[in-house]
Write a protein that holds these residues in place. Structure first.
Motif, PDB file in Angstrom:
ATOM      1  N   ILE A  64       0.832  -1.201   0.000  1.00  0.00           N
ATOM      2  CA  ILE A  64       0.000   0.000   0.000  1.00  0.00           C
ATOM      3  C   ILE A  64       0.864   1.248   0.000  1.00  0.00           C
ATOM      4  N   LYS A  65       0.301   2.319  -0.521  1.00  0.00           N
ATOM      5  CA  LYS A  65       1.097   3.528  -0.736  1.00  0.00           C
ATOM      6  C   LYS A  65       0.782   4.653   0.254  1.00  0.00           C
ATOM      7  N   HIS A  66      -0.063   4.412   1.218  1.00  0.00           N
ATOM      8  CA  HIS A  66      -0.378   5.468   2.185  1.00  0.00           C
ATOM      9  C   HIS A  66       0.037   5.033   3.580  1.00  0.00           C
ATOM     10  N   ASP A  67      -0.079   5.950   4.501  1.00  0.00           N
ATOM     11  CA  ASP A  67       0.438   5.656   5.835  1.00  0.00           C
ATOM     12  C   ASP A  67      -0.582   5.842   6.949  1.00  0.00           C
ATOM     13  N   GLN A  68      -1.846   6.041   6.615  1.00  0.00           N
ATOM     14  CA  GLN A  68      -2.864   6.241   7.643  1.00  0.00           C
ATOM     15  C   GLN A  68      -3.744   5.005   7.788  1.00  0.00           C
ATOM     16  N   GLY A  69      -4.073   4.693   9.034  1.00  0.00           N
ATOM     17  CA  GLY A  69      -4.957   3.577   9.318  1.00  0.00           C
ATOM     18  C   GLY A  69      -5.777   3.857  10.563  1.00  0.00           C
ATOM     19  N   ASP A  70      -6.680   2.971  10.843  1.00  0.00           N
ATOM     20  CA  ASP A  70      -7.532   3.084  12.024  1.00  0.00           C
ATOM     21  C   ASP A  70      -7.366   1.808  12.838  1.00  0.00           C
ATOM     22  N   TRP A  71      -6.910   1.951  14.063  1.00  0.00           N
ATOM     23  CA  TRP A  71      -6.673   0.824  14.949  1.00  0.00           C
ATOM     24  C   TRP A  71      -7.807   0.739  15.958  1.00  0.00           C
ATOM     25  N   LEU A  98      -7.552  -0.140   6.964  1.00  0.00           N
ATOM     26  CA  LEU A  98      -6.870   0.779   6.057  1.00  0.00           C
ATOM     27  C   LEU A  98      -7.867   1.178   4.987  1.00  0.00           C
ATOM     28  N   GLN A  99      -8.492   2.317   5.176  1.00  0.00           N
ATOM     29  CA  GLN A  99      -9.611   2.756   4.358  1.00  0.00           C
ATOM     30  C   GLN A  99      -9.236   2.924   2.896  1.00  0.00           C
ATOM     31  N   ARG A 100      -8.153   3.600   2.605  1.00  0.00           N
ATOM     32  CA  ARG A 100      -7.788   3.842   1.203  1.00  0.00           C
ATOM     33  C   ARG A 100      -7.499   2.554   0.444  1.00  0.00           C
ATOM     34  N   ALA A 101      -6.867   1.624   1.099  1.00  0.00           N
ATOM     35  CA  ALA A 101      -6.509   0.357   0.456  1.00  0.00           C
ATOM     36  C   ALA A 101      -7.659  -0.646   0.494  1.00  0.00           C
ATOM     37  N   GLN A 102      -8.728  -0.328   1.205  1.00  0.00           N
ATOM     38  CA  GLN A 102      -9.855  -1.230   1.407  1.00  0.00           C
ATOM     39  C   GLN A 102      -9.342  -2.585   1.880  1.00  0.00           C
ATOM     40  N   GLN A 119     -11.737  -7.473  -2.952  1.00  0.00           N
ATOM     41  CA  GLN A 119     -11.309  -8.002  -4.247  1.00  0.00           C
ATOM     42  C   GLN A 119     -11.867  -7.204  -5.409  1.00  0.00           C
ATOM     43  N   GLU A 120     -13.033  -6.558  -5.228  1.00  0.00           N
ATOM     44  CA  GLU A 120     -13.614  -5.748  -6.294  1.00  0.00           C
ATOM     45  C   GLU A 120     -12.712  -4.581  -6.660  1.00  0.00           C
ATOM     46  N   GLN A 121     -11.880  -4.160  -5.703  1.00  0.00           N
ATOM     47  CA  GLN A 121     -10.956  -3.060  -5.975  1.00  0.00           C
ATOM     48  C   GLN A 121     -10.014  -3.444  -7.118  1.00  0.00           C
ATOM     49  N   LEU A 122      -9.660  -4.714  -7.207  1.00  0.00           N
ATOM     50  CA  LEU A 122      -8.742  -5.164  -8.240  1.00  0.00           C
ATOM     51  C   LEU A 122      -9.358  -5.073  -9.628  1.00  0.00           C
ATOM     52  N   SER A 123     -10.694  -5.172  -9.715  1.00  0.00           N
ATOM     53  CA  SER A 123     -11.350  -5.105 -11.018  1.00  0.00           C
ATOM     54  C   SER A 123     -11.868  -3.699 -11.327  1.00  0.00           C
ATOM     55  N   GLY A 124     -11.486  -2.720 -10.516  1.00  0.00           N
ATOM     56  CA  GLY A 124     -11.858  -1.337 -10.779  1.00  0.00           C
ATOM     57  C   GLY A 124     -13.116  -0.879 -10.073  1.00  0.00           C
ATOM     58  N   LYS A 125     -13.837  -1.773  -9.385  1.00  0.00           N
ATOM     59  CA  LYS A 125     -15.036  -1.387  -8.657  1.00  0.00           C
ATOM     60  C   LYS A 125     -14.663  -1.139  -7.207  1.00  0.00           C
ATOM     61  N   LEU A 126     -15.152  -0.073  -6.645  1.00  0.00           N
ATOM     62  CA  LEU A 126     -14.875   0.230  -5.243  1.00  0.00           C
ATOM     63  C   LEU A 126     -16.168   0.159  -4.447  1.00  0.00           C
ATOM     64  N   LEU A 127     -16.095  -0.444  -3.285  1.00  0.00           N
ATOM     65  CA  LEU A 127     -17.248  -0.436  -2.399  1.00  0.00           C
ATOM     66  C   LEU A 127     -17.361   0.934  -1.748  1.00  0.00           C
ATOM     67  N   SER A 128     -18.459   1.194  -1.114  1.00  0.00           N
ATOM     68  CA  SER A 128     -18.692   2.487  -0.485  1.00  0.00           C
ATOM     69  C   SER A 128     -17.937   2.567   0.836  1.00  0.00           C
ATOM     70  N   TRP A 129     -16.792   3.221   0.818  1.00  0.00           N
ATOM     71  CA  TRP A 129     -16.012   3.461   2.026  1.00  0.00           C
ATOM     72  C   TRP A 129     -16.081   4.946   2.339  1.00  0.00           C
ATOM     73  N   PRO A 130     -15.941   5.318   3.598  1.00  0.00           N
ATOM     74  CA  PRO A 130     -16.056   6.727   3.972  1.00  0.00           C
ATOM     75  C   PRO A 130     -14.864   7.537   3.479  1.00  0.00           C
ATOM     76  N   THR A 131     -15.075   8.822   3.424  1.00  0.00           N
ATOM     77  CA  THR A 131     -13.970   9.701   3.040  1.00  0.00           C
ATOM     78  C   THR A 131     -13.023   9.852   4.209  1.00  0.00           C
ATOM     79  N   GLU A 132     -11.842  10.350   3.941  1.00  0.00           N
ATOM     80  CA  GLU A 132     -10.840  10.491   4.997  1.00  0.00           C
ATOM     81  C   GLU A 132     -11.249  11.500   6.055  1.00  0.00           C
ATOM     82  N   THR A 133     -12.129  12.425   5.726  1.00  0.00           N
ATOM     83  CA  THR A 133     -12.491  13.467   6.679  1.00  0.00           C
ATOM     84  C   THR A 133     -13.565  13.015   7.658  1.00  0.00           C
ATOM     85  N   GLU A 134     -14.199  11.885   7.414  1.00  0.00           N
ATOM     86  CA  GLU A 134     -15.228  11.408   8.339  1.00  0.00           C
ATOM     87  C   GLU A 134     -14.560  10.902   9.614  1.00  0.00           C
TER      88      GLU A 134
END
Length: 137
Positions: A64-71, A98-102, A119-134
């Motif tokens: 993954i290319k980002h450094d933020q997560g939720d523990w 890890l929200q960005r990486a799903q 796995q849908e992320q690999l085929s270009g479909k993204l599930l509904s994840w919250p934005t980083e500001t939530e």
């Protein structure tokens, strides 16, 4: 939708999602009391590693290319973390989302790890994840 709710929608079996949303709305103590059941309610997007789980986790984190997560420490509740400075005691149970990486890791105190990937992320479909500001509930 917050991050824990997104985890519920993405990685739990359909028949358990409404129950977990209900528990989460009631507060973290209600979620914490039921976490022992979580591993039996994860869906097909999650894979269990009973051996070498920490190595698999490190391998996934390296991609993954980002450094933020939720523990979500199962004792104290949620907190935002920077993955570069974050370390956890291997005897602590928790959930790292890890929200960005799903991607999510369900860490068990006995050393096994569930790795949950959208796995849908690999085929270009993204599930509904919250934005980083939530924020957390």
């Amino acid at each position: 939708m917050d991050r824990f709710s997104a985890f519920i929608n993405s990685f739990l079996k359909k028949q358990y999602q409404s129950r977990w949303h209900f528990l989460y709305q009631k507060g973290w103590p209600h979620v914490r009391k039921n976490l022992a059941q979580l591993d039996r309610q994860l869906n097909h997007r999650c894979q269990l590693f009973t051996h070498n789980g920490w190595q698999q986790q490190a391998k996934e984190l390296a991609t993954i290319k980002h450094d933020q997560g939720d523990w979500y420490n199962f004792t104290t509740g949620p907190q935002a973390v920077n993955l570069h400075n974050f370390s956890w005691d291997h005897a602590t149970e928790g959930l790292l989302i890890l929200q960005r990486a799903q991607l999510a890791f369900y860490l068990h105190h006995e050393g096994w790890i569930w790795v949950c990937k959208n796995q849908e992320q690999l085929s270009g479909k993204l599930l509904s994840w919250p934005t980083e500001t939530e924020d957390f509930r």
